[in-house]
Design an enzyme around this catalytic site. Structure first.
Site, PDB file in Angstrom:
ATOM      1  N   LYS A 189       0.863  -1.183   0.000  1.00 34.94           N
ATOM      2  CA  LYS A 189       0.000   0.000   0.000  1.00 34.94           C
ATOM      3  C   LYS A 189       0.898   1.231   0.000  1.00 34.94           C
ATOM      4  O   LYS A 189       1.659   1.460   0.944  1.00 34.94           O
ATOM      5  CB  LYS A 189      -0.922   0.001   1.217  1.00 34.94           C
ATOM      6  CG  LYS A 189      -1.880   1.194   1.249  1.00 34.94           C
ATOM      7  CD  LYS A 189      -2.808   1.106   2.452  1.00 34.94           C
ATOM      8  CE  LYS A 189      -3.753   2.284   2.498  1.00 34.94           C
ATOM      9  NZ  LYS A 189      -4.653   2.229   3.686  1.00 34.94           N
ATOM     10  N   LYS A 241      -2.263  -1.576  -3.642  1.00 39.26           N
ATOM     11  CA  LYS A 241      -3.092  -0.377  -3.633  1.00 39.26           C
ATOM     12  C   LYS A 241      -2.203   0.855  -3.703  1.00 39.26           C
ATOM     13  O   LYS A 241      -1.232   0.932  -2.937  1.00 39.26           O
ATOM     14  CB  LYS A 241      -3.932  -0.356  -2.347  1.00 39.26           C
ATOM     15  CG  LYS A 241      -4.853   0.838  -2.208  1.00 39.26           C
ATOM     16  CD  LYS A 241      -5.601   0.788  -0.869  1.00 39.26           C
ATOM     17  CE  LYS A 241      -6.531   1.998  -0.739  1.00 39.26           C
ATOM     18  NZ  LYS A 241      -7.211   2.029   0.574  1.00 39.26           N
TER      19      LYS A 241
END
Length: 316
Positions: A189, A241
């Site tokens: 992330k 992400k």
């Protein structure tokens, strides 16, 4: 012929719809930076989850927005907290549609992070000098995950990028008897400006940034190390992400992962396409489908996207 030889196809069962439920609302509140998306009441959450079930979506990912926040995000683990209530409502909606249709409904997933619940907006507990305390935060994540499992979550999704979060949550779930609850780990992330609209969606109180615990956009190998750590700790699904700007990372993670790989098409990706389409600069439907197909082509088995319901209708 193009259809016959297509190497990748979208299917509703691979799509997960992120949903926001806010405490105290009497009607849905539009999210201005994400046209078409809202903060839900418990009632409209139920309706939308039911629609997701009828559309054949693979999952829904729930985010809760409490009325009251504090330094340690205590509402995140409260049995009557808004996220736990949302989970219960979602499970009931899925069960109702399953009984009606005779088909399996979407998996109910819950975001396991403190940022929506803290008054400072960070993903963890802060030290006296304002830094995120990794190990103290792990205890909070463990309690949150168990509370979410008790409420009915089938998948918990630690998104805070704390070191050791998967192992701690797995132990806590197993000790509490929730051995069948899965962990979707936000493994790679990145600290990204593409999360901007999401901050509005969850009424974020964040000041500053999260670069001390989210990743540098310049680094691919670091993302692979993070994914490897989560795999070693027992993650059932790993996530990259954002999706669109990190297709190389997604592909590399998918090449080495022995569990399913998810990718999150984040709020900024959604907002850019919606804004350009609203101006007539791009074809909205074609752009949405191409963007999600690209994520699938790069290696995602599961795609979280705010267009999940529309895509399911288009490809039906």
């Amino acid at each position: 012929m193009r259809r016959l030889v297509a190497e990748n196809r979208l299917h509703a069962a691979e799509l997960v719809l992120p949903l926001f439920v806010k405490e105290g609302l009497t009607k849905p509140a539009p999210i201005t930076s994400m046209p078409g998306q809202v903060q839900h009441t418990l009632g409209t959450l139920r309706d939308t989850v039911a629609a997701a079930a009828r559309a054949g979506l693979g999952g829904v990912m729930l985010f809760g927005i409490p009325a009251v926040r504090d330094a340690v995000g205590s509402q995140g683990e409260a049995p009557d907290g808004i996220l736990q209530r949302g989970i219960a409502v979602a499970r009931a909606a899925v069960a109702e549609v399953e009984a009606e249709t005779g088909r399996p409904g979407p998996v109910v997933m819950a975001d396991t992070c403190l940022d929506e619940f803290t008054d400072h907006g960070h993903c963890g507990v802060l030290t006296a000098d304002g830094e995120v305390d990794n190990d103290a935060t792990l205890d909070r994540y463990a309690a949150m995950a168990v509370a979410q499992a008790r409420a009915g979550a089938e998948v918990v999704a630690p998104s805070g990028m704390m070191d050791g979060q998967v192992a701690v949550i797995r132990d806590a779930l197993d000790d509490a008897g929730f051995t069948g609850v899965s962990i979707l780990a936000y493994s790679a992330k990145y600290a990204s400006p593409f999360y901007g609209p999401f901050r509005e969606a969850v009424d974020s109180a964040l000041q500053g940034d999260r670069r001390t615990y989210q990743m540098d956009a310049a680094n691919l190998r670091e993302g692979l190390r993070e994914a490897d750590l989560d795999l070693a700790e027992g993650a059932d699904i790993v996530m990259v992400k954002p999706a669109g700007s990190y297709l190389d990372v997604l592909h590399a993670v998918a090449e080495r992962s022995d569990v399913p790989v998810a990718a999150y098409q984040v709020s900024g990706e959604y907002a850019m396409i919606e804004a350009a389409a609203a101006h007539g600069w791009i074809d909205r439907k074609a752009s949405v489908l191409e963007s999600v197909t690209s994520i699938k082509r790069a290696g995602a088995d599961i795609v979280l996207t705010y267009w999940a319901l529309e895509i399911a209708e288009w490809i039906k």
